[in-house]
Write a protein that holds these residues in place. Sequence first.
Motif, PDB file in Angstrom:
ATOM      1  N   ARG A  98       0.749  -1.290  -0.048  1.00 42.76           N
ATOM      2  CA  ARG A  98      -0.033   0.061   0.033  1.00 42.76           C
ATOM      3  C   ARG A  98       0.806   1.282   0.090  1.00 42.76           C
ATOM      4  NH1 ARG A  98      -4.624  -0.582   4.581  1.00 42.76           N
ATOM      5  NH2 ARG A  98      -5.245   1.696   3.768  1.00 42.76           N
ATOM      6  N   VAL A  99       1.824   1.241   0.758  1.00 43.24           N
ATOM      7  CA  VAL A  99       2.989   2.465   0.772  1.00 43.24           C
ATOM      8  C   VAL A  99       3.648   2.630  -0.406  1.00 43.24           C
ATOM      9  CG1 VAL A  99       4.678   3.532   2.180  1.00 43.24           C
ATOM     10  CG2 VAL A  99       2.691   2.242   3.354  1.00 43.24           C
ATOM     11  N   TYR A 100       4.028   1.471  -1.098  1.00 44.69           N
ATOM     12  CA  TYR A 100       5.074   1.336  -2.093  1.00 44.69           C
ATOM     13  C   TYR A 100       4.700   1.963  -3.402  1.00 44.69           C
ATOM     14  CZ  TYR A 100       8.856  -1.373  -3.978  1.00 44.69           C
ATOM     15  OH  TYR A 100      10.193  -2.063  -4.611  1.00 44.69           O
ATOM     16  N   GLY A 101       3.455   2.116  -3.680  1.00 40.59           N
ATOM     17  CA  GLY A 101       2.896   3.153  -4.797  1.00 40.59           C
ATOM     18  C   GLY A 101       3.203   4.381  -4.723  1.00 40.59           C
ATOM     19  N   MET A 102       2.808   4.759  -3.277  1.00 38.91           N
ATOM     20  CA  MET A 102       3.248   6.336  -2.714  1.00 38.91           C
ATOM     21  C   MET A 102       4.416   6.726  -3.117  1.00 38.91           C
ATOM     22  SD  MET A 102       1.076   6.347   1.047  1.00 38.91           S
ATOM     23  CE  MET A 102      -0.087   5.181   1.285  1.00 38.91           C
ATOM     24  N   THR A 103       5.274   5.971  -2.763  1.00 40.70           N
ATOM     25  CA  THR A 103       6.757   6.207  -2.871  1.00 40.70           C
ATOM     26  C   THR A 103       7.188   6.671  -4.392  1.00 40.70           C
ATOM     27  OG1 THR A 103       7.608   4.278  -2.722  1.00 40.70           O
ATOM     28  CG2 THR A 103       7.353   5.292  -0.803  1.00 40.70           C
ATOM     29  N   LEU A 104       6.653   5.616  -5.399  1.00 40.93           N
ATOM     30  CA  LEU A 104       7.080   5.781  -6.661  1.00 40.93           C
ATOM     31  C   LEU A 104       6.323   6.895  -7.272  1.00 40.93           C
ATOM     32  CD1 LEU A 104       8.912   4.114  -8.515  1.00 40.93           C
ATOM     33  CD2 LEU A 104       6.977   3.091  -9.507  1.00 40.93           C
ATOM     34  N   ALA A 105       5.183   7.129  -7.017  1.00 39.09           N
ATOM     35  CA  ALA A 105       4.460   8.303  -7.333  1.00 39.09           C
ATOM     36  C   ALA A 105       5.061   9.856  -7.068  1.00 39.09           C
ATOM     37  CB  ALA A 105       2.796   8.238  -6.898  1.00 39.09           C
ATOM     38  N   LEU A 106       5.315   9.810  -5.783  1.00 38.34           N
ATOM     39  CA  LEU A 106       6.016  11.151  -5.231  1.00 38.34           C
ATOM     40  C   LEU A 106       7.485  11.064  -6.175  1.00 38.34           C
ATOM     41  CD1 LEU A 106       5.718  13.216  -3.457  1.00 38.34           C
ATOM     42  CD2 LEU A 106       6.781  12.047  -1.749  1.00 38.34           C
ATOM     43  N   MET A 107       8.165  10.198  -6.335  1.00 38.49           N
ATOM     44  CA  MET A 107       9.424  10.362  -7.109  1.00 38.49           C
ATOM     45  C   MET A 107       9.310  10.775  -8.389  1.00 38.49           C
ATOM     46  SD  MET A 107      10.848   6.821  -5.665  1.00 38.49           S
ATOM     47  CE  MET A 107      12.038   6.536  -6.811  1.00 38.49           C
ATOM     48  N   VAL A 108       8.069  10.183  -9.191  1.00 32.05           N
ATOM     49  CA  VAL A 108       8.169  10.391 -10.644  1.00 32.05           C
ATOM     50  C   VAL A 108       7.595  11.751 -10.821  1.00 32.05           C
ATOM     51  CG1 VAL A 108       6.448  10.214 -12.316  1.00 32.05           C
ATOM     52  CG2 VAL A 108       7.297   8.095 -11.416  1.00 32.05           C
ATOM     53  N   ILE A 109       6.484  12.398  -9.838  1.00 37.50           N
ATOM     54  CA  ILE A 109       6.277  13.842 -10.016  1.00 37.50           C
ATOM     55  C   ILE A 109       7.300  14.789  -9.566  1.00 37.50           C
ATOM     56  CG2 ILE A 109       4.445  15.441  -8.912  1.00 37.50           C
ATOM     57  CD1 ILE A 109       2.669  13.163  -8.586  1.00 37.50           C
ATOM     58  N   CYS A 110       7.999  14.555  -8.639  1.00 35.64           N
ATOM     59  CA  CYS A 110       9.146  15.449  -8.114  1.00 35.64           C
ATOM     60  C   CYS A 110      10.329  15.609  -9.220  1.00 35.64           C
ATOM     61  CB  CYS A 110       9.495  15.457  -6.695  1.00 35.64           C
ATOM     62  SG  CYS A 110       8.125  15.692  -5.555  1.00 35.64           S
ATOM     63  N   SER A 111      10.490  14.066  -9.617  1.00 32.97           N
ATOM     64  CA  SER A 111      11.590  14.134 -10.604  1.00 32.97           C
ATOM     65  C   SER A 111      11.520  14.958 -11.671  1.00 32.97           C
ATOM     66  CB  SER A 111      11.867  12.635 -10.891  1.00 32.97           C
ATOM     67  OG  SER A 111      13.032  12.732 -11.801  1.00 32.97           O
ATOM     68  N   PHE A 112      10.237  14.942 -12.308  1.00 30.44           N
ATOM     69  CA  PHE A 112       9.865  15.794 -13.211  1.00 30.44           C
ATOM     70  C   PHE A 112       9.811  17.468 -13.075  1.00 30.44           C
ATOM     71  CE2 PHE A 112       6.708  17.864 -15.916  1.00 30.44           C
ATOM     72  CZ  PHE A 112       7.249  17.618 -17.510  1.00 30.44           C
ATOM     73  N   ALA A 113       9.220  17.469 -12.005  1.00 26.57           N
ATOM     74  CA  ALA A 113       9.111  18.929 -11.597  1.00 26.57           C
ATOM     75  C   ALA A 113      10.466  19.441 -11.340  1.00 26.57           C
ATOM     76  CB  ALA A 113       8.282  19.189 -10.508  1.00 26.57           C
ATOM     77  N   SER A 114      11.465  18.705 -10.976  1.00 30.45           N
ATOM     78  CA  SER A 114      12.995  19.418 -10.648  1.00 30.45           C
ATOM     79  C   SER A 114      13.444  20.228 -11.760  1.00 30.45           C
ATOM     80  CB  SER A 114      13.813  18.163 -10.366  1.00 30.45           C
ATOM     81  OG  SER A 114      13.520  17.647  -9.087  1.00 30.45           O
ATOM     82  N   GLY A 115      12.996  19.828 -12.804  1.00 25.66           N
ATOM     83  CA  GLY A 115      13.464  20.861 -14.127  1.00 25.66           C
ATOM     84  C   GLY A 115      12.733  21.952 -14.571  1.00 25.66           C
ATOM     85  N   LEU A 116      11.675  22.040 -13.804  1.00 28.75           N
ATOM     86  CA  LEU A 116      10.662  23.390 -13.741  1.00 28.75           C
ATOM     87  C   LEU A 116      11.234  24.485 -12.876  1.00 28.75           C
ATOM     88  CD1 LEU A 116       7.366  21.640 -13.878  1.00 28.75           C
ATOM     89  CD2 LEU A 116       8.782  22.101 -16.026  1.00 28.75           C
ATOM     90  N   SER A 117      10.733  25.606 -12.989  1.00 27.57           N
ATOM     91  CA  SER A 117      11.176  26.543 -12.034  1.00 27.57           C
ATOM     92  C   SER A 117      10.204  27.968 -12.025  1.00 27.57           C
ATOM     93  CB  SER A 117      12.659  27.229 -12.394  1.00 27.57           C
ATOM     94  OG  SER A 117      12.840  27.800 -13.657  1.00 27.57           O
ATOM     95  N   PHE A 118      10.051  28.466 -11.064  1.00 27.52           N
ATOM     96  CA  PHE A 118       9.322  29.770 -10.944  1.00 27.52           C
ATOM     97  C   PHE A 118      10.204  31.038 -11.550  1.00 27.52           C
ATOM     98  CE2 PHE A 118       7.196  26.975  -7.456  1.00 27.52           C
ATOM     99  CZ  PHE A 118       6.405  26.486  -8.277  1.00 27.52           C
ATOM    100  N   GLY A 119      10.052  31.544 -12.361  1.00 28.06           N
ATOM    101  CA  GLY A 119      10.679  32.473 -12.927  1.00 28.06           C
ATOM    102  C   GLY A 119      12.029  32.193 -13.490  1.00 28.06           C
TER     103      GLY A 119
END
Length: 534
Positions: A98-119
């Motif tokens: 049940r917890v395993y999917g949470m960690t992977l989803a967080l990794m996917v979203i934040c890995s992609f978002a690391s390349g974005l920026s505000f301004g």
Amino acid sequence: MAREQLQVLSVLDSAKTQMYHFTAIVIAGMGFFTDAYDLFAISLVTRLLGRIYYHKDGPKPGTLPPGVASSVTGVALVGTLCGQLFFGWLGDKMGRKRVYGMTLALMVICSFASGLSFGNEAKGVMATLCFFRFWLGFGIGGDYPLSATIMSEYANKKTRGAFIAAVFAMQGFGILASGIVALIVSAGFDHAFNAPSYATDKLGSTVPQADYIWRIILMFGAIPAALTYYWRMKMPETARYTALVAKNAKQAAADMARVLQVEIDAEEQKVEKIAQDTSNSFGLFSKEFARRHGLHLLGTTSTWFLLDIAFYSQNLFQKDVLSSIGWIPPAATMSAVGEVYKVAKAQTLIALCSTVPGYWFTVLFIDIIGRFTIQLGGFFFMTVFMFALAIPYHHWTLHDNRIGFVVMYALTFFFANFGPNATTFVVPAEIFPARLRSTCHGISAAAGKAGAIVGAYGFLYAAQSRDPKKTDAGYPTGIGIRYSLIVLGVINLLGMAFTFLVPEPKGKSLEELSRENEEEIEPTSNTSNRTVPV
């Protein structure tokens, strides 16, 4: 007195290696591939970030200020530490799956978002990068205890060490992939936008399109994790959690019968008897846990802490070490894109020749010579090679001896991975009770990340030159590369000493190691040593 083992667990312990084991290794291992890619890719782009966002018209290209550099490098490690503690505890409370999917989803979203920026200003870009890398680290942290625990609870006694180590070995491919992706991206941009060196043209050496390079490199980490999300969610809960923690014998038997394709009796009465036995219901903060596993937990936390000080110092700052001996040319002689290429090339070569082979040597030999021997030997040879580099350091800085330095430096990576970097991950997943296994692994891993934070922040300052004229902009003088390597050698020596607190799990069942198969000899009403399990 040992009680009779549940059939479903006996079947798991003696099961022949089959396709499902390899599927589990790939599914769990791709999480670690992503973990390593995301944690170590940042070291490839920090110099580029300094050139883009902190340019000053001086003799050297712009560099990240000390506070920014330490935050960009270390914030993911802080997030990882928090995630290891939180998700490790949650994995014992809610179940591994049940917890395993949470960690992977967080990794996917934040890995992609690391390349974005505000301004596009330095403060906005760095703040965004640090924010998302913290939460990326938080997801990565959860992957440590859950992947290790799931693999240990699926594996058989004979090859359990190799299976858990194989999951962790995917970290080596992640480090290698980060270097290869950086090589491809930087080479492509260098071909399309051929820029002069910094010494030739200070502004022209950093083309505007270089801002895309670090974003692409960091965002690529989302792809492998996303590809395995469906299969991770299809994995059944481990039988050991279902039977020993959730006390659902019927479900455990049904899940493993489907996985192993054998008939298994549910043995519900036996599970009920186990549930009524109070001898194994002690909590983490009880005297009984301290008596049975206190030294074990001290051993797993201390060795992982000491190992990661050295391991992350080496990995995150190998560009600085290799620059100090001239293997990577001076920054002013390269363009911004060319510098990314050179740093990535150096990391890729070391990963290919020493890091990846070290992991797989552990996979091959861990169930033959044992965890203890590999860990002790790894710490020993890391100590030897660190001192061999540090004591005659001036000798290695001479042009004719640089290749020898790189070979010796690569051997420290080899014996870190054919040694404590793998075994510190494997052992905590084997020696603690099922209801506390994920929690204890998370605590051990968090101690490791505390060491990584010490290494990341400490080495950043300690490795600065003792000559004020040679330090990076904004940094005070440090003790230099030579004395930093000596300190790391002493830390490895301490790791050898604390290894003697860790038991050898080779060839034993998880229940035998954790003593969960021991029956209460006589009833007792004394509950003073019990607490509510956590």
